[in-house]
Design an enzyme around this catalytic site. Structure first.
Site: not given
Lengths: 386, 84
Positions: A245, A271, A282
């Site tokens: 798990e 964009r 940056q």
């Protein structure tokens, strides 16, 4: 030491990503909004073999070695945008099927595993209770000896897949106060149609394509052949299987980390603001670089767990470190992805807000981050509280 | 060799059992005097200290419940790993 996947592993990885992108997740937003289980996605995964990759072929599984399986589940997480569906698969497999595969009798394996692998049964793991989460040795559900079998009484809470599950691995107290806590618990395989078993839905913030519920056992009669492992061996059975798990369930989370990182890099290159791509700032590019570093470390930790298990070795501390790092790192990555995508990331338009809600639970289920730190510290020899 | 292993095991278990150093046949898991994590801690310590590989199938509390059980486990793993 060889960090390269084999050609077969690489080919499988690519095949799984392609399958997941082409056949899964098209209605992820709908399943999230309505909190519904993706039955058709489940069936597609079953047909593709997803539900049985690490299970032996003789029981209907794919027979993949642990390292190859871990890479395949990472690829599934990368390709499938419906995190709820993937989480349902993780619970079904790593919190139910592997318990039966690892600890079941031959008869139990032959009875349950083929149906779990072909998806006709949905599995779940019933451990947590209303008052018992991390402190499993204090659980109060009881399985009292009655003739040749047991009578099961108690309530389990926050059970992933619970309201949809057909089969539960249930942990209950079989020993009294005179028995040491580590020997007082036992595990049982309990079908959902057992008289006295009821389930109710628990709404939640994310992973809404995996139904979560409260399961009540009211005088459920169990046969001795439903006990998994020896009576009183529940704790050690849980401890030895929890690696699956904590380790394997987070393979898909590494895949999500990869998907979000790639998505942010592509968006930041495309964009434009102030006359140039936002990736040239940056503040954005460094955030994405940090995402990439987290991904690299997460992947290395993941493959180490798979490598250890493939060699039949224990990976307890490694699985705890992996779970802690991936769940916390993915939360940071998802929040950064939302920030990079701005207002669109916050709205439903791009699905980023859904990704954020989906990753939040990772630091809670399977042992919280605080519990993982305690385990890691305890395994270093530091004093433990319990 | 057995005495050295037993001494090392006895010392480690003694540091973690609430009631102090136990007898070599004392069942450390019978009385709840160790934490729930101790079984795993003990397994990892055995791997590290004696340079043997413990496999998931070895995770049976029977292998680790007393000093003598741990000693027998270490010796059996070392014997299995020794060249024929």
């Amino acid at each position: 030491m060889d960090f390269a996947p084999t050609p077969e592993q690489q080919a499988l990885r690519e095949k799984v990503v392609r399958f997941a992108r082409d056949h899964l997740g098209a209605r992820a937003a709908e399943h999230d909004r309505d909190a519904t289980f993706d039955e058709s996605g489940w069936k597609a995964c079953a047909d593709f073999g997803v539900l049985g990759w690490p299970i032996k072929k003789e029981y209907g599984g794919g027979g993949l070695d642990p390292l190859t399986a871990i890479m395949a589940y990472e690829a599934l997480g990368e390709g499938c945008v419906d995190n709820g569906l993937v989480f349902a698969i993780n619970n079904h497999l790593f919190a139910c099927a592997v318990y039966i595969a690892d600890h079941g009798t031959e008869e139990q394996r032959r009875r349950w595993l083929p149906a779990l692998c072909d998806g006709s049964l949905v599995g779940a793991h019933a451990l947590s209770e209303p008052e018992t989460g991390s402190d499993m040795l204090s659980l109060t559900t009881t399985a009292v000896r009655d003739g040749d079998g047991y009578v099961l009484n108690g309530t389990k809470k926050f059970i992933s897949n619970g309201p949809r599950a057909d089969l539960f691995v249930v942990f209950a107290r079989t020993g009294g106060d005179d028995v040491a806590p580590q020997r007082a618990l036992s595990a049982f395989v309990v079908p959902a149609d057992t008289p006295g078993l009821t389930a109710r839905d628990i709404p939640k913030a994310g992973l809404r394509g995996t139904l979560m519920g409260e399961i009540t056992f009211d005088g459920c009669v169990l046969g001795e052949d439903q006990r998994l492992g020896a009576e009183g061996a529940g704790y050690q059975l849980f401890t030895s299987t929890m690696e699956w798990e904590r380790g394997f369930m987070f393979a898909s989370q590494v895949g999500v980390m990869s998907r979000l990182t790639d998505r942010c890099a592509a968006y930041a290159a495309r964009r434009r603001q102030f006359g140039r791509p936002i990736g040239s700032f940056q503040s954005v590019s460094h955030r994405i670089a940090d995402m990439r570093v987290r991904l690299e470390l997460a992947r290395l930790m993941l493959y180490k767990v798979g490598w250890l298990r493939s060699r039949g070795r224990l990976a307890m501390q490694e699985a705890s470190m992996l779970k802690l790092y991936v769940s916390e790192g993915l939360k940071t990555t998802a929040l950064d992805a939302m920030q990079i995508h701005g207002a669109r990331g916050y709205t439903e338009e791009l699905g980023i807000e859904r990704e954020v809600r989906d990753v939040l639970a990772g630091t809670i289920y399977g042992g919280t981050s605080d519990i993982q730190r305690s385990i890691i510290a305890g395994l270093m020899g530091l004093p433990t509280a319990a | 060799m057995t005495d050295d292993i037993a001494k090392t095991v006895r010392s480690f278990i003694g540091e973690h059992v609430q009631d102090g150093e136990p007898g070599d046949d004392h069942d450390i898991f019978a009385t709840g005097s160790v934490s729930s994590l101790f079984a795993v801690q003990l397994v990892m310590w055995v791997e590290r200290t004696f340079g043997i590989a413990v496999h998931p199938t070895d995770l049976d509390i029977e292998n680790f419940r007393t000093v003598n059980h741990v000693v027998r486990f270490v010796e059996s793993r070392r014997a299995a790993a020794a060249p024929a």
